[in-house]
Design a protein around this motif. Structure first.
Motif, mmCIF file in Angstrom:
data_model
loop_
_atom_site.group_PDB
_atom_site.id
_atom_site.type_symbol
_atom_site.label_atom_id
_atom_site.label_comp_id
_atom_site.label_asym_id
_atom_site.label_seq_id
_atom_site.Cartn_x
_atom_site.Cartn_y
_atom_site.Cartn_z
ATOM 1 N N PHE A 58 43.615 34.182 40.356
ATOM 2 C CA PHE A 58 44.659 35.015 39.764
ATOM 3 C C PHE A 58 45.805 35.253 40.750
ATOM 4 N N THR A 59 45.485 35.368 42.034
ATOM 5 C CA THR A 59 46.520 35.604 43.039
ATOM 6 C C THR A 59 47.428 34.394 43.248
ATOM 7 N N LEU A 60 47.034 33.234 42.754
ATOM 8 C CA LEU A 60 47.862 32.031 42.887
ATOM 9 C C LEU A 60 48.631 31.718 41.609
ATOM 10 N N ASP A 94 40.621 38.198 44.259
ATOM 11 C CA ASP A 94 41.930 37.944 43.650
ATOM 12 C C ASP A 94 42.283 38.957 42.564
ATOM 13 N N ILE A 95 41.370 39.899 42.281
ATOM 14 C CA ILE A 95 41.716 40.942 41.307
ATOM 15 C C ILE A 95 41.463 42.357 41.826
ATOM 16 N N TYR A 96 40.545 42.515 42.795
ATOM 17 C CA TYR A 96 40.213 43.850 43.298
ATOM 18 C C TYR A 96 41.104 44.212 44.488
ATOM 19 N N GLU A 97 42.059 45.125 44.279
ATOM 20 C CA GLU A 97 42.987 45.503 45.350
ATOM 21 C C GLU A 97 42.294 46.111 46.558
ATOM 22 N N ARG A 103 39.936 45.408 48.212
ATOM 23 C CA ARG A 103 39.442 44.462 49.214
ATOM 24 C C ARG A 103 40.542 44.018 50.176
ATOM 25 N N HIS A 104 41.745 44.523 49.968
ATOM 26 C CA HIS A 104 42.882 44.075 50.764
ATOM 27 C C HIS A 104 43.485 45.233 51.555
ATOM 28 N N HIS A 105 44.178 44.884 52.621
ATOM 29 C CA HIS A 105 44.868 45.866 53.460
ATOM 30 C C HIS A 105 46.323 45.424 53.635
ATOM 31 N N PRO A 106 47.264 46.169 53.030
ATOM 32 C CA PRO A 106 47.051 47.339 52.174
ATOM 33 C C PRO A 106 46.416 46.944 50.835
ATOM 34 N N PRO A 107 45.877 47.926 50.102
ATOM 35 C CA PRO A 107 45.217 47.628 48.820
ATOM 36 C C PRO A 107 46.239 47.352 47.717
ATOM 37 N N TYR A 108 46.853 46.184 47.790
ATOM 38 C CA TYR A 108 47.973 45.877 46.900
ATOM 39 C C TYR A 108 48.013 44.389 46.587
ATOM 40 N N LEU A 109 48.024 44.067 45.307
ATOM 41 C CA LEU A 109 48.218 42.700 44.835
ATOM 42 C C LEU A 109 49.444 42.717 43.926
ATOM 43 N N PRO A 110 50.545 42.127 44.364
ATOM 44 C CA PRO A 110 51.816 42.233 43.632
ATOM 45 C C PRO A 110 51.802 41.614 42.235
ATOM 46 N N ILE A 111 52.705 42.092 41.427
ATOM 47 C CA ILE A 111 53.086 41.567 40.100
ATOM 48 C C ILE A 111 51.910 41.258 39.169
ATOM 49 N N LYS A 112 50.824 42.017 39.271
ATOM 50 C CA LYS A 112 49.691 41.803 38.369
ATOM 51 C C LYS A 112 50.086 42.066 36.918
ATOM 52 N N GLN A 113 50.844 43.145 36.702
ATOM 53 C CA GLN A 113 51.262 43.504 35.351
ATOM 54 C C GLN A 113 52.111 42.391 34.741
ATOM 55 N N LYS A 114 53.042 41.876 35.523
ATOM 56 C CA LYS A 114 53.943 40.835 35.042
ATOM 57 C C LYS A 114 53.169 39.567 34.686
ATOM 58 N N TYR A 131 40.704 34.273 32.363
ATOM 59 C CA TYR A 131 39.261 34.094 32.253
ATOM 60 C C TYR A 131 38.587 34.726 33.469
ATOM 61 N N LEU A 132 37.957 35.878 33.261
ATOM 62 C CA LEU A 132 37.269 36.575 34.347
ATOM 63 C C LEU A 132 35.836 36.075 34.451
ATOM 64 N N VAL A 133 35.344 35.935 35.676
ATOM 65 C CA VAL A 133 33.997 35.393 35.859
ATOM 66 C C VAL A 133 32.917 36.451 35.666
ATOM 67 N N SER A 134 33.321 37.718 35.524
ATOM 68 C CA SER A 134 32.335 38.783 35.315
ATOM 69 C C SER A 134 32.895 39.834 34.366
ATOM 70 N N THR A 135 32.002 40.542 33.698
ATOM 71 C CA THR A 135 32.401 41.664 32.847
ATOM 72 C C THR A 135 33.016 42.769 33.689
ATOM 73 N N ASN A 136 32.480 42.958 34.898
ATOM 74 C CA ASN A 136 33.026 43.951 35.809
ATOM 75 C C ASN A 136 34.497 43.669 36.096
ATOM 76 N N GLY A 137 34.827 42.409 36.338
ATOM 77 C CA GLY A 137 36.208 42.030 36.596
ATOM 78 C C GLY A 137 37.095 42.240 35.385
ATOM 79 N N LYS A 138 36.574 41.923 34.210
ATOM 80 C CA LYS A 138 37.346 42.119 32.984
ATOM 81 C C LYS A 138 37.656 43.596 32.768
#
Length: 411
Positions: free
Chosen positions: A142-144, A168-171, A173-184, A193-200
């Motif tokens: 997702f991050t790519l 690639d979806i859980y913020e 896990r990152h420092h800072p806890p930020y993954l840009p433009i997820k909403q967009k 396609y999420l590999v787990s229900t938890n991720g979905k």
């Protein structure tokens, strides 16, 4: 392997694949994608070492854009803002990035820059003068996906998809806890396609208005030629399989084994930066604990190990996971698992096919669980092995899962 053939070509965005290291589990999925698509273009956006490459089918072409061969300097990144689409994305997301300080803004700038580079390469070197309706775009992470999301914004009819795993979806896990433009990205991609229900559920909580675009599509492993056999000599044999890094908490596992009273043989499959440290720590384990390190093994060698050796339990004490394929592999060989309840692991491991323990479990508590498992009657252990195999066949059979996935994105 059953699939539906399409004349379309797939553009697959990866981290390094087909180059080493990482993304081992994409190899199997790629076989099914090759059965479905007329041709596959792979773009490994973060590959830097091109000396070791996996074998590929003839219909797979690897693209290495010149701009991705080296790190882009600040001026190069700023140039991505000179055109309207990249600039608009940056400005719209900037308020969120600022909340995470200079590092957040820097991460956003890097993401937009890489997205523009990828967009321009695909449009100029792969699409060229061809009809874009001949293609399907798919990011393994997702991050790519920003680059193909830019393309989707310009071409609404083009099918564009992404997987979502863990980091690639859980913020957090990152420092800072930020993954840009997820909403967009979520608003533009046709399906994630999420590999787990938890991720979905995690992504749905962040983007509830796009929850209909989120679906669970599990990874999987192949059926082995034969099942693994349990020990019958009074020794409990544990296997772990991972890259040797802090998140896998092998140091914790060594501490746990130090408290165990049962006769245990622990084999770790894998290599990594923490190997020397772990090898030093196991020197102080008591005599009832025997330890083996196999080093790095190819996927087929791991499966061969399970088929040729006795293994009683697979163990994973990671502090973070997406959904561990290593446990799927163990289950396919009828090996039950002991694992920490992190990420989507709870969708794999339960009281019938193994033992699911708390993430922050104390070493002494986990040691007592291992001793109790070692002392269980053989009949109970066999039931766990049967349940592990049943879980794999029902939920993580690659032939079922990848055939369905390839059919969906290829239609």
């Amino acid at each position: 392997m059953i699939s539906v053939k399409t004349e379309k070509e797939l553009i697959l965005i990866t981290n390094r694949y087909p180059f080493y290291p990482g993304e081992e589990f994409l190899t199997l999925e790629l076989d099914y994608l090759c059965e479905t698509f007329n041709k596959i273009h792979i773009i490994p956006v973060n590959a830097r070492d091109f000396s070791r490459k996996r074998d590929l089918q003839s219909k797979v072409e690897v693209h290495i854009p010149h701009s991705f061969r080296r790190k882009t300097n600040l001026w190069g990144k700023l140039m991505s803002l000179s055109e309207s689409q990249g600039r608009t994305w940056f400005i719209d997301e900037l308020p969120n990035a600022i909340k995470h300080g200079p590092k957040g803004v820097g991460k956003l700038l890097s993401w937009v820059s890489n997205a523009v580079i990828l967009r321009d390469y695909i449009e100029g070197s792969i699409f060229s003068e061809r009809n874009i309706n001949e293609f399907v775009l798919y990011s393994y992470w997702f991050t790519l996906a920003p680059g193909i999301s830019l393309i989707k914004e310009r071409n609404s009819s083009l099918p564009v998809y992404s997987r979502g795993h863990g980091g690639d979806i859980y913020e957090e896990r990152h420092h800072p806890p930020y993954l840009p433009i997820k909403q967009k990205m979520t608003s533009l991609l046709d399906k994630i396609y999420l590999v787990s229900t938890n991720g979905k559920e995690y992504l749905a909580n962040q983007t509830p208005e796009y929850s209909d675009k989120l679906t669970v599509s599990r990874l999987g492993t192949l059926k082995p030629l034969k099942l693994c056999k349990p020990s019958t000599d009074g020794i409990t044999r544990l296997v772990s399989c991972s890259y040797m890094v802090p998140v896998k908490r092998l140091k914790l596992l060594v501490e746990v084994l130090g408290y165990c009273k049962a006769n245990i043989q622990w084999t770790h499959i894998g290599d990594g930066p923490e190997r020397h440290k772990i090898e030093q720590l196991v020197q102080d384990l008591p005599k009832n604990i025997e330890v083996h390190f196999t080093g790095s093994l190819k996927n087929e060698e791991v499966m061969s190990y399970y088929m040729q050796n006795t293994v009683d339990f697979f163990i994973n004490v990671s502090s973070s996971e997406g959904i561990p394929v290593s446990i799927m592999e163990a289950y396919s060989c009828s090996i039950p698992a002991i694992a920490t309840d992190v990420g989507g692991t709870g969708e794999l491991v339960n009281s019938q096919n193994g033992v699911l323990v708390q993430k922050d479990i104390k070493p002494l508590v986990l040691a007592s669980i291992l001793d109790e498992l070692a002392s269980r009657p053989q009949g109970e252990k066999l039931k766990m092995r049967e349940a592990a195999l049943e879980t794999w066949n029902k939920c993580f059979n690659a032939d079922t899962n990848y055939t369905k996935f390839a059919k969906e994105i290829g239609r």
